[in-house]
Structure formats: C-alpha cells, structure tokens
Design a protein around this motif. Structure first.
Motif, PDB file in Angstrom:
ATOM      1  N   SER A 177       0.939  -1.188  -0.100  1.00 30.25           N
ATOM      2  CA  SER A 177      -0.164  -0.122  -0.080  1.00 30.25           C
ATOM      3  C   SER A 177       1.120   1.368  -0.135  1.00 30.25           C
ATOM      4  O   SER A 177       2.027   1.189   0.365  1.00 30.25           O
ATOM      5  CB  SER A 177      -0.731   0.002   1.365  1.00 30.25           C
ATOM      6  OG  SER A 177      -0.263  -0.094   2.387  1.00 30.25           O
ATOM      7  N   ALA A 178       0.372   2.422  -0.261  1.00 30.58           N
ATOM      8  CA  ALA A 178       1.283   3.565  -0.337  1.00 30.58           C
ATOM      9  C   ALA A 178       1.360   3.964   1.198  1.00 30.58           C
ATOM     10  O   ALA A 178       0.657   3.979   1.913  1.00 30.58           O
ATOM     11  CB  ALA A 178       0.342   4.549  -1.044  1.00 30.58           C
ATOM     12  N   GLU A 179       2.606   4.468   1.052  1.00 30.66           N
ATOM     13  CA  GLU A 179       3.100   4.926   2.294  1.00 30.66           C
ATOM     14  C   GLU A 179       2.807   6.471   2.623  1.00 30.66           C
ATOM     15  O   GLU A 179       2.546   7.123   2.003  1.00 30.66           O
ATOM     16  CB  GLU A 179       4.328   4.733   2.748  1.00 30.66           C
ATOM     17  CG  GLU A 179       4.846   3.232   2.610  1.00 30.66           C
ATOM     18  CD  GLU A 179       6.322   3.048   2.744  1.00 30.66           C
ATOM     19  OE1 GLU A 179       7.207   3.953   2.667  1.00 30.66           O
ATOM     20  OE2 GLU A 179       6.856   1.613   2.459  1.00 30.66           O
ATOM     21  N   ASP A 180       2.558   6.934   3.909  1.00 27.11           N
ATOM     22  CA  ASP A 180       2.376   8.283   4.335  1.00 27.11           C
ATOM     23  C   ASP A 180       1.279   8.896   3.365  1.00 27.11           C
ATOM     24  O   ASP A 180       1.203  10.049   3.097  1.00 27.11           O
ATOM     25  CB  ASP A 180       3.786   8.992   4.078  1.00 27.11           C
ATOM     26  CG  ASP A 180       4.958   8.633   4.739  1.00 27.11           C
ATOM     27  OD1 ASP A 180       4.775   8.083   6.026  1.00 27.11           O
ATOM     28  OD2 ASP A 180       5.978   8.526   4.370  1.00 27.11           O
ATOM     29  N   GLY A 181       0.182   8.154   3.298  1.00 23.58           N
ATOM     30  CA  GLY A 181      -0.939   8.485   2.548  1.00 23.58           C
ATOM     31  C   GLY A 181      -0.777   9.259   0.989  1.00 23.58           C
ATOM     32  O   GLY A 181      -1.685   9.709   0.558  1.00 23.58           O
ATOM     33  N   MET A 182       0.327   8.787   0.692  1.00 20.81           N
ATOM     34  CA  MET A 182       0.542   9.239  -0.846  1.00 20.81           C
ATOM     35  C   MET A 182      -0.546   8.747  -1.916  1.00 20.81           C
ATOM     36  O   MET A 182      -0.933   7.713  -1.826  1.00 20.81           O
ATOM     37  CB  MET A 182       2.127   8.770  -1.394  1.00 20.81           C
ATOM     38  CG  MET A 182       2.473   8.973  -2.765  1.00 20.81           C
ATOM     39  SD  MET A 182       3.860   8.299  -3.235  1.00 20.81           S
ATOM     40  CE  MET A 182       5.252   9.204  -2.237  1.00 20.81           C
ATOM     41  N   GLU A 183      -0.975   9.715  -2.655  1.00 19.91           N
ATOM     42  CA  GLU A 183      -2.040   9.542  -3.461  1.00 19.91           C
ATOM     43  C   GLU A 183      -1.463   9.197  -4.923  1.00 19.91           C
ATOM     44  O   GLU A 183      -1.945   8.454  -5.648  1.00 19.91           O
ATOM     45  CB  GLU A 183      -3.217  10.401  -3.537  1.00 19.91           C
ATOM     46  CG  GLU A 183      -3.905  10.479  -2.199  1.00 19.91           C
ATOM     47  CD  GLU A 183      -4.975  11.389  -2.271  1.00 19.91           C
ATOM     48  OE1 GLU A 183      -5.208  12.127  -3.082  1.00 19.91           O
ATOM     49  OE2 GLU A 183      -5.648  11.433  -1.288  1.00 19.91           O
TER      50      GLU A 183
END
Length: 322
Positions: free
Chosen positions: A144-150
């Motif tokens: 999954s993407a880290e640190d909320g990266m979209e």
C-alpha cells in the motif's frame, strides 16, 4: 604489472616516466569515479567487469530484505554476479557482504521506484557498466502507499508504479542486455491476489477502500505483472529471452505482510524455492506459476485487447515515443 612502452620522440617533448604513470593513474581514477559516483549506483563492490568474469549476471529488484534478499543470496551461492537493488544503502550493503562472505560476487545499486527518473538512472548505470544480463527478477513491491501518498511525482498511483510500471520501464531499458545475455530469463514476482484493471480508472480515483486485507491497488498491480509477462512472451519469442510470472507463497513472513497486520502463513524460504524453480528449471515462457505449477490467472490476463491497452498505457506513462 603496468608496462610502459618507450617511444622515440624529440627530447623537448619527452615526459618523465613518473609523470606518465601519474597521468595514467589519474585517468584511470576518473573513469572509476564516473562509473560509480552517481546516486543510481551506490555500489558496494566493483562493477562493469562482468566481461572479465565467466559467470552469469543477475539483477534482483527489492533485494535488501525478505524474499528478494534470500533469492539474491541463493543466486550468489550458485555463481551469479548479483546486482542487489533497493532504497536502503545499509541493508543493501549487508546483503552484498553476506553474499561475498560465502564466496559469491555482488554489488548494490540504489533506486527509489516511486520516481521513474531513478529507474531510468538505474537502467542507464547497468547498461553502462555491463555488457550482458542473464537474469532479471522483478521483485520489488509495496502493499500500500506509505504516508498517505495518492500520486507519485510522475502522477501515477503509487502501488501501480512500484509494483508494475517501474518494472515495465526497467525491463524495456534492459532488453538489449538481456538479449546479449541469452539464454536469459525475466521473472515477474506477482501474487495470487489479482483484480481486473479498470482502464477507465487505472489510477483508482473513484475507488473506495473496503477494508479488506488485500486492497485493489495491490491486486490490480499484480495482475498487471502477469499481463506484462504474457505480452512480453509473445514479443520475445525466438530471442532466447523468456519471461514468466509467479505467486511465490501466500502471506510470507515479510515486512509487507507484517505491516498490513496479516498473520504470516508461509516462510520466505518457501517463496524463494518457488522463484528458484523458474531460475533453474526448463519452464518455457509466458506462464503464471503457483504452487510450483503453471496455473490459470485472472481472466483478464487472457484478453489480448486488455494486454494491448495496458502496453499502450504503460508506454504513455513512461513517456515513450514509440
């Protein structure tokens, strides 16, 4: 031992032997620095002398820990010169040291797959330093993407970029080396978790997380790796380069699985056994393996139009002109 040939020249232009030697050493030193000083290299061992070694050369992406590290160690033990790849220099150098401690040959190359320019630099450095590549294992991945990266700096959904698109680009860039190293193999480390790609919403702008353990970003990126393997197998027919994809093992005891809060069900060794089967056995090309046998992937993998759409989208995303 360096041999200096004495040339007959006018005395006014004759340089002292010591000065000639110094100039040669300086020139040699500049060449070495140019080969290893860029951020994409960060080599922990010598590079570019594969032509002087009678040994196969292997690149394993995402090999500073987990499955990739174990596969890298096994390849080193088999006699490959292993290019260890990852983002963490210390972990990468540790893997290199382990391989060399067992008598193997390895070096580390750093590249963050969240930036396609770093992937290009990695490919350029390998193309510069090597004359052939015998094995490419596309293993690097995130759950999954880290640190909320979209979106990445390239404007791509992060999981799709790291797991699939970066490897698509890397494979394209390294094809000449792989063909020079034929018979050569490409292995896409995929997963049994697969979701059809919605070509109207590849970046998942309209997708809502459902709380499942394996999210759609991961599952679509892993199916993309299988479509890539099937598509490339047709393209590489009669080149001496084969490509296959596999599900190595279910919920291996890795950082990715633990980070997702999932209880591990299998070991890294079990996953490495499955990968190594595709390295050593005669398995053909254009297959998806699970449990050490060819299996059927998700239906979209057999849709020629979907494979064409993915190829064209991928070329557009990496900025390819053709």
């Amino acid at each position: 031992m360096m041999q200096v040939t004495t040339m007959t020249t006018p005395s006014a232009f004759r340089l002292p032997i010591a000065m000639v030697l110094l100039m040669m050493l300086l020139l040699t030193g500049c060449h070495e620095a140019g080969g290893r000083g860029d951020p994409a290299s960060d080599s922990a061992s010598g590079a570019g002398d594969d032509a002087e070694r009678d040994q196969p050369v292997a690149l394993v992406t995402g090999s500073t820990q987990g499955l990739g590290a174990e596969v890298a160690r096994r390849l080193g033990g088999m006699g490959h010169h292993v290019i260890v790849h990852g983002r963490d220099i210390d972990r990468g150098q540790d893997v290199v040291a382990e391989i060399e401690a067992e008598g193997g040959s390895a070096e580390f190359r750093r590249a963050d797959f969240l930036e396609l320019d770093r992937v290009r630099e990695l490919a350029e450095s390998i193309n510069r330093d090597f004359e052939r590549l015998n094995l490419l294992i596309n293993n690097a991945g995130i759950g999954s993407a880290e640190d909320g990266m979209e979106r990445t700096v390239d404007g791509v959904e992060p999981v799709f970029q790291v797991n699939y698109l970066a490897h698509f680009l890397l494979t394209e860039q390294l094809l000449p080396l792989l063909e020079a190293g034929a018979p050569a193999r490409i292995i896409n480390v995929s997963s049994g978790a697969q979701a059809a790609i919605d070509f109207d919403d590849v970046m998942l702008e309209h997708w809502e997380p459902d709380g499942s353990q394996i999210g759609r970003p991961y599952a679509q990126s892993k199916l993309a790796q299988i479509l890539h393997a099937y598509d490339m197998a047709e393209r590489l027919e009669n080149t001496g380069v084969t490509i296959n994809a596999l599900h190595p093992a279910t919920f291996m005891d890795t950082y990715m699985v633990r980070r997702a809060g999932i209880e591990p069900q299998t070991t890294v060794d079990e996953g490495a056994d499955a990968v190594m089967q595709l390295v050593t056995d005669e398995v053909g090309s254009g297959h998806y393996f699970r449990d050490h046998s060819p299996r059927r992937a998700q239906d979209q993998a057999y849709d020629a139009e979907a494979r064409r759409q993915l190829r064209e989208l991928s070329l557009e995303l990496i900025g390819a002109e053709d």
